[in-house]
Design an enzyme around this catalytic site. Structure first.
Site, PDB file in Angstrom:
ATOM      1  N   ILE A   1     -10.309  -6.277 -12.625  1.00 19.82           N
ATOM      2  CA  ILE A   1     -11.406  -5.771 -12.177  1.00 19.82           C
ATOM      3  C   ILE A   1     -12.696  -6.001 -13.108  1.00 19.82           C
ATOM      4  O   ILE A   1     -12.617  -6.296 -14.390  1.00 19.82           O
ATOM      5  CB  ILE A   1     -11.486  -4.016 -12.496  1.00 19.82           C
ATOM      6  CG1 ILE A   1     -10.421  -3.374 -11.290  1.00 19.82           C
ATOM      7  CG2 ILE A   1     -12.789  -3.198 -12.167  1.00 19.82           C
ATOM      8  CD1 ILE A   1     -10.625  -3.453  -9.792  1.00 19.82           C
TER       9      ILE A   1
ATOM     10  N   GLY B   1       0.640  -1.175   0.116  1.00 21.49           N
ATOM     11  CA  GLY B   1       0.067   0.079  -0.050  1.00 21.49           C
ATOM     12  C   GLY B   1       0.782   1.360  -0.082  1.00 21.49           C
ATOM     13  O   GLY B   1       0.308   2.268   0.518  1.00 21.49           O
ATOM     14  N   SER B   2       2.197   1.140  -0.588  1.00 18.90           N
ATOM     15  CA  SER B   2       2.875   2.435  -0.545  1.00 18.90           C
ATOM     16  C   SER B   2       2.553   3.434  -1.262  1.00 18.90           C
ATOM     17  O   SER B   2       2.323   4.834  -1.125  1.00 18.90           O
ATOM     18  CB  SER B   2       4.390   1.989  -0.686  1.00 18.90           C
ATOM     19  OG  SER B   2       4.578   1.763  -2.018  1.00 18.90           O
ATOM     20  N   ASN B   3       1.753   3.033  -2.439  1.00 19.10           N
ATOM     21  CA  ASN B   3       0.978   4.021  -3.427  1.00 19.10           C
ATOM     22  C   ASN B   3       0.016   4.748  -2.787  1.00 19.10           C
ATOM     23  O   ASN B   3      -0.291   5.783  -2.960  1.00 19.10           O
ATOM     24  CB  ASN B   3       0.762   3.464  -4.876  1.00 19.10           C
ATOM     25  CG  ASN B   3       2.087   3.323  -5.535  1.00 19.10           C
ATOM     26  OD1 ASN B   3       2.303   4.505  -6.237  1.00 19.10           O
ATOM     27  ND2 ASN B   3       2.679   2.047  -5.964  1.00 19.10           N
TER      28      ASN B   3
ATOM     29  N   ASP C   1      -3.869  -3.557 -18.657  1.00 15.58           N
ATOM     30  CA  ASP C   1      -2.953  -2.472 -19.020  1.00 15.58           C
ATOM     31  C   ASP C   1      -3.037  -1.874 -20.314  1.00 15.58           C
ATOM     32  O   ASP C   1      -1.866  -1.629 -21.030  1.00 15.58           O
ATOM     33  CB  ASP C   1      -1.595  -3.019 -18.672  1.00 15.58           C
ATOM     34  CG  ASP C   1      -1.467  -3.849 -17.644  1.00 15.58           C
ATOM     35  OD1 ASP C   1      -1.773  -3.139 -16.456  1.00 15.58           O
ATOM     36  OD2 ASP C   1      -0.720  -4.804 -17.415  1.00 15.58           O
TER      37      ASP C   1
ATOM     38  N   GLU D   1       7.011   6.104  -8.884  1.00 15.07           N
ATOM     39  CA  GLU D   1       5.235   5.686  -8.864  1.00 15.07           C
ATOM     40  C   GLU D   1       4.884   6.868  -7.665  1.00 15.07           C
ATOM     41  O   GLU D   1       3.725   7.082  -7.747  1.00 15.07           O
ATOM     42  CB  GLU D   1       5.162   4.387  -8.294  1.00 15.07           C
ATOM     43  CG  GLU D   1       5.381   3.290  -9.316  1.00 15.07           C
ATOM     44  CD  GLU D   1       4.898   1.838  -9.010  1.00 15.07           C
ATOM     45  OE1 GLU D   1       3.892   1.652  -8.601  1.00 15.07           O
ATOM     46  OE2 GLU D   1       5.716   0.900  -9.306  1.00 15.07           O
TER      47      GLU D   1
ATOM     48  N   ASN E   1      -5.194   3.073 -12.884  1.00 18.45           N
ATOM     49  CA  ASN E   1      -4.224   2.028 -12.428  1.00 18.45           C
ATOM     50  C   ASN E   1      -2.831   2.793 -12.676  1.00 18.45           C
ATOM     51  O   ASN E   1      -2.533   3.382 -13.503  1.00 18.45           O
ATOM     52  CB  ASN E   1      -4.155   0.749 -13.346  1.00 18.45           C
ATOM     53  CG  ASN E   1      -3.473  -0.347 -12.751  1.00 18.45           C
ATOM     54  OD1 ASN E   1      -3.337  -0.426 -11.658  1.00 18.45           O
ATOM     55  ND2 ASN E   1      -2.630  -0.879 -13.619  1.00 18.45           N
TER      56      ASN E   1
ATOM     57  N   HIS F   1       0.935   1.085 -13.371  1.00 19.52           N
ATOM     58  CA  HIS F   1       1.793  -0.139 -13.539  1.00 19.52           C
ATOM     59  C   HIS F   1       3.149  -0.032 -13.627  1.00 19.52           C
ATOM     60  O   HIS F   1       3.550   1.256 -14.112  1.00 19.52           O
ATOM     61  CB  HIS F   1       1.448  -0.461 -15.169  1.00 19.52           C
ATOM     62  CG  HIS F   1       1.849  -1.827 -15.594  1.00 19.52           C
ATOM     63  ND1 HIS F   1       1.535  -3.201 -15.175  1.00 19.52           N
ATOM     64  CD2 HIS F   1       3.111  -2.247 -16.382  1.00 19.52           C
ATOM     65  CE1 HIS F   1       2.233  -3.913 -15.757  1.00 19.52           C
ATOM     66  NE2 HIS F   1       3.191  -3.373 -16.572  1.00 19.52           N
TER      67      HIS F   1
HETATM   68  C1  GAR Z   1       3.612  -1.282  -7.625  1.00 23.49           C
HETATM   69  O1  GAR Z   1       4.757  -1.095  -7.823  1.00 23.49           O
HETATM   70  C2  GAR Z   1       2.630  -1.066  -8.501  1.00 23.49           C
HETATM   71  O2  GAR Z   1       3.066  -0.420  -9.800  1.00 23.49           O
HETATM   72  C3  GAR Z   1       2.603  -2.776  -8.879  1.00 23.49           C
HETATM   73  O3  GAR Z   1       2.604  -3.297  -7.547  1.00 23.49           O
HETATM   74  C4  GAR Z   1       3.255  -2.515  -6.441  1.00 23.49           C
HETATM   75  C5  GAR Z   1       2.558  -2.250  -5.250  1.00 23.49           C
HETATM   76  O4  GAR Z   1       3.187  -1.510  -4.413  1.00 23.49           O
HETATM   77  N1  GAR Z   1       1.363  -2.976  -9.460  1.00 23.49           N
HETATM   78  C6  GAR Z   1       1.138  -4.033 -10.465  1.00 23.49           C
HETATM   79  O5  GAR Z   1       2.012  -4.663 -10.855  1.00 23.49           O
HETATM   80  C7  GAR Z   1      -0.104  -4.307 -11.207  1.00 23.49           C
HETATM   81  N2  GAR Z   1      -0.048  -4.625 -12.467  1.00 23.49           N
HETATM   82  P1  GAR Z   1       2.499  -0.857  -3.233  1.00 23.49           P
HETATM   83  O6  GAR Z   1       1.503  -2.038  -2.568  1.00 23.49           O
HETATM   84  O7  GAR Z   1       3.293  -0.683  -2.229  1.00 23.49           O
HETATM   85  O8  GAR Z   1       1.634   0.365  -3.624  1.00 23.49           O
END
Ligand code: GAR
Length: 200
Positions: free
Chosen positions: A97, A16-18, A154, A183, A111, A113
């Protein structure tokens, strides 16, 4: 009278850092929005813990809980509608989804990516697999893409991209960390762009 805040839902499966970066940006940049729901296919994960700590409602929903894909899709859509969710942000959500949801939120579902789409996207391309593929292909740069979500993995229209170099000696993990930092800047910028465009 001031405008009501735009109601956001975030979908996550992991750390969940994003989500944390988005949440901070909404507060610090005064984006006129608020997170009202955190949806996950995992009841226990970093993102759900963060939401609970911030007093944001959480919803654990997975297809396994339902008789079939239609019931799952309807329940997800109903959950969003009943909370008045206007914009959906996928942030490390590792499930497809349902079409019912992407159709209902067309133009308002994003989203992130961890690569420069349209390269290195599609089914099976998530998390560390993406960075492994980028290194294997000998790319000299990578990055992240925020795009609108449609019915295909995507493939939706690109809203914003950020670039990072691939360096000699990078492992998938080292590259992943560099992309993730990118990101955390990119997704808030993309959300701001979306909100500005939809309010203006
Ligand atoms: C992120 O790098 C995101 O871009 C990727 O998962 C990670 C989640 O990190 N998503 C995908 O690969 C989706 N196709 P987070 O939970 O720390 O945000």
């Amino acid at each position: 009278m001031s405008n009501p805040k735009r109601r956001l839902a975030v979908f996550c499966s992991g750390t969940g850092s994003n989500f944390v970066a988005l949440h901070r940006a909404v507060a610090e940049r005064g984006l006129g929005a608020e997170f009202v729901l955190c949806v996950s296919n995992r009841s226990q994960c970093g993102a759900m813990e963060f939401a609970r700590g911030e007093g944001i409602e959480t919803l654990h929903i997975s297809e396994k809980q339902f008789d079939g894909p239609e019931a799952f899709a309807l329940s997800m859509l109903q959950a969003l509608r009943s909370r008045g969710v206007e914009t959906v942000l996928l942030a490390g959500y590792m499930r497809k989804i349902p079409e019912e949801v992407t159709r209902a939120y067309r133009g308002n579902i994003l989203n992130i990516h961890p690569a420069l789409l349209p390269k290195f996207g599609g089914e099976g391309m998530y998390g560390i697999h993406v960075h492994t593929a980028v290194l294997k292909a000998g790319e000299r740069e990578s990055g992240a893409t925020v795009h609108f979500v449609d019915e295909e993995y995507d493939r939706g229209e690109i809203l914003l991209q950020g670039r990072v170099p691939v360096m000699a000696g990078d492992t998938p993990e080292v590259l992943a960390a560099r992309v993730l930092e990118c990101e955390h800047r990119l997704y808030p910028d993309a959300l701001e762009k979306l909100l500005r465009e939809s309010n203006g």
